[in-house]
Design an enzyme around this catalytic site. Structure first.
Site, PDB file in Angstrom:
ATOM      1  N   GLY A 158       0.818  -1.198   0.000  1.00 57.47           N
ATOM      2  CA  GLY A 158       0.000   0.000   0.000  1.00 57.47           C
ATOM      3  C   GLY A 158       0.855   1.252   0.000  1.00 57.47           C
ATOM      4  N   CYS A 159       0.258   2.367  -0.395  1.00 57.78           N
ATOM      5  CA  CYS A 159       1.007   3.619  -0.475  1.00 57.78           C
ATOM      6  C   CYS A 159       1.398   4.128   0.906  1.00 57.78           C
ATOM      7  CB  CYS A 159       0.209   4.671  -1.242  1.00 57.78           C
ATOM      8  SG  CYS A 159      -1.488   4.896  -0.674  1.00 57.78           S
ATOM      9  N   TYR A 160       0.437   4.176   1.832  1.00 55.07           N
ATOM     10  CA  TYR A 160       0.779   4.603   3.196  1.00 55.07           C
ATOM     11  C   TYR A 160       1.831   3.690   3.835  1.00 55.07           C
ATOM     12  CZ  TYR A 160      -3.045   8.075   3.756  1.00 55.07           C
ATOM     13  OH  TYR A 160      -3.869   9.168   3.677  1.00 55.07           O
ATOM     14  N   SER A 163       5.362   4.455   2.778  1.00 52.79           N
ATOM     15  CA  SER A 163       5.920   5.689   3.352  1.00 52.79           C
ATOM     16  C   SER A 163       6.286   5.530   4.816  1.00 52.79           C
ATOM     17  CB  SER A 163       4.915   6.840   3.196  1.00 52.79           C
ATOM     18  OG  SER A 163       3.825   6.705   4.095  1.00 52.79           O
TER      19      SER A 163
END
Length: 344
Positions: A158-160, A163
């Site tokens: 996932g993107c979150y 990060s």
């Protein structure tokens, strides 16, 4: 073209799919051969060209967008299928693709969590493929490269989580984090992270001139972060920014007593010394504009040694390093070509 690997994308008109098409069109080792929707009913779809659907691809990609047809994928000698489809759609399609021998990179969350029992709570559906959850490789490239190389199924992160995990994993694995104190991840994303379909909470007039937290204690990326970090003592709170793209994550934690800023820096630099897409900024804190339209993850940090408090700040483009770019990075590993191909 000879000596190029034939690739198909299912779900090429969404935000992540569009990013992947743009990247793969310039990939020297890949032939972007087939674009399909997840709909298998040919009678309900009028054939259309990709450049008609998305005029920015005029004279760049005029391929037809076709209904899903597994037999056609096999006839065309497609080797790797990239899925940019909703979670429940991927849950249905991935098993059929794997059973037919295709290698798959799935951008949805359908095969990221290892426990099938978590899916009803976090994703709202019963997961019926526990065996694939066990065999899927979680494709955070910098930490899974060797397993990605020979994987049949890669679950793109996932993107979150991308990060959050990239700055935290080296410190966690080196034993610098005080695990008795809750880690707080405060992350902000552009609206494209919610996908292309408009909703009452994401259309322009609701988002512009505003800023909000959402899905507190309920966001489906929370168990993914905890799973990969190996630390359940974490609070993840996402926020919606009134911008198109980008994620900035600010992470608050306590390091063990006596840990110095030099140790923090040494740990991060040792972990990412040879990683082309992780840039360490030290005391210069990253900004969203630094990573827009790139596959970089930028990381900065500040330590208060008197209280052993560490703040990490990371920036990524949610559609590139957080989705399509990381998928292409994993594709490069699977193909055995340069990892930066089509990404720099």
């Amino acid at each position: 073209m000879p000596n190029r690997t034939r690739i198909a994308i299912i779900g090429a008109t969404g935000y992540s799919g569009v990013e992947m098409v743009g990247l793969l069109l310039k990939h020297p080792a890949v032939e972007l051969h087939t674009l399909m929707t997840a709909n298998r009913d040919r009678s309900s779809q009028k054939p259309r060209r990709y450049s008609e659907e998305l005029p920015q691809f005029a004279e760049r990609c005029d391929k037809l967008i076709e209904p899903l047809d597994f037999d056609l994928l096999r006839e065309r000698e497609i080797e790797i299928v990239l899925l940019a489809t909703p979670n429940e759609t991927s849950h249905e399609l991935v098993p059929e693709l794997v059973e037919r021998g295709f290698r798959v990179i799935d951008l949805s969350g359908s095969f990221r969590l290892r426990e099938a029992g978590l899916y009803p709570k976090w994703y709202g559906f019963e997961h019926r493929r526990a065996g694939l959850l066990e065999s899927a490789v979680y494709g955070l490239t910098e930490w899974a490269r060797e397993r990605v190389r020979n994987a049949q199924l890669v679950a793109n992160p996932g993107c979150y989580p991308t990060s959050v995990l990239l700055p935290l994993l080296p410190l966690q694995r080196e034993g610098l984090v005080d695990e008795g104190v809750t880690i707080i991840c405060d992350a902000k994303s552009g609206v494209s992270g919610a996908g292309k379909s408009p909703t009452a909470n994401t259309h322009f007039s609701e988002v512009t001139e505003s800023f909000k937290a959402y899905n507190v204690f309920m966001h489906r990326h929370s168990p993914e972060i905890c799973q990969e970090l190996g630390n359940p003592n974490l609070i993840f709170t996402p926020h919606l920014l009134p911008i198109n793209r980008g994620i900035l994550s600010t992470i608050y934690l306590r390091v063990k007593a006596g840990v110095s800023e030099k140790q923090v820096e040494s740990c991060l630099r040792q972990a990412y010394a040879n990683e082309p897409f992780v840039r360490l900024f030290g005391g210069v804190l990253p900004e969203l504009k630094f990573t827009h339209h790139t596959n970089f993850c930028d990381i900065g940090w500040r330590l208060d040694p008197d209280r052993s408090l560490l703040v990490l700040v990371s920036s990524i483009d949610n559609l590139v390093k957080g989705a399509a770019g990381q998928a292409v990075q994993n594709l490069n590993v699977m193909l055995g070509c340069g990892e930066t191909t089509a990404l720099l």
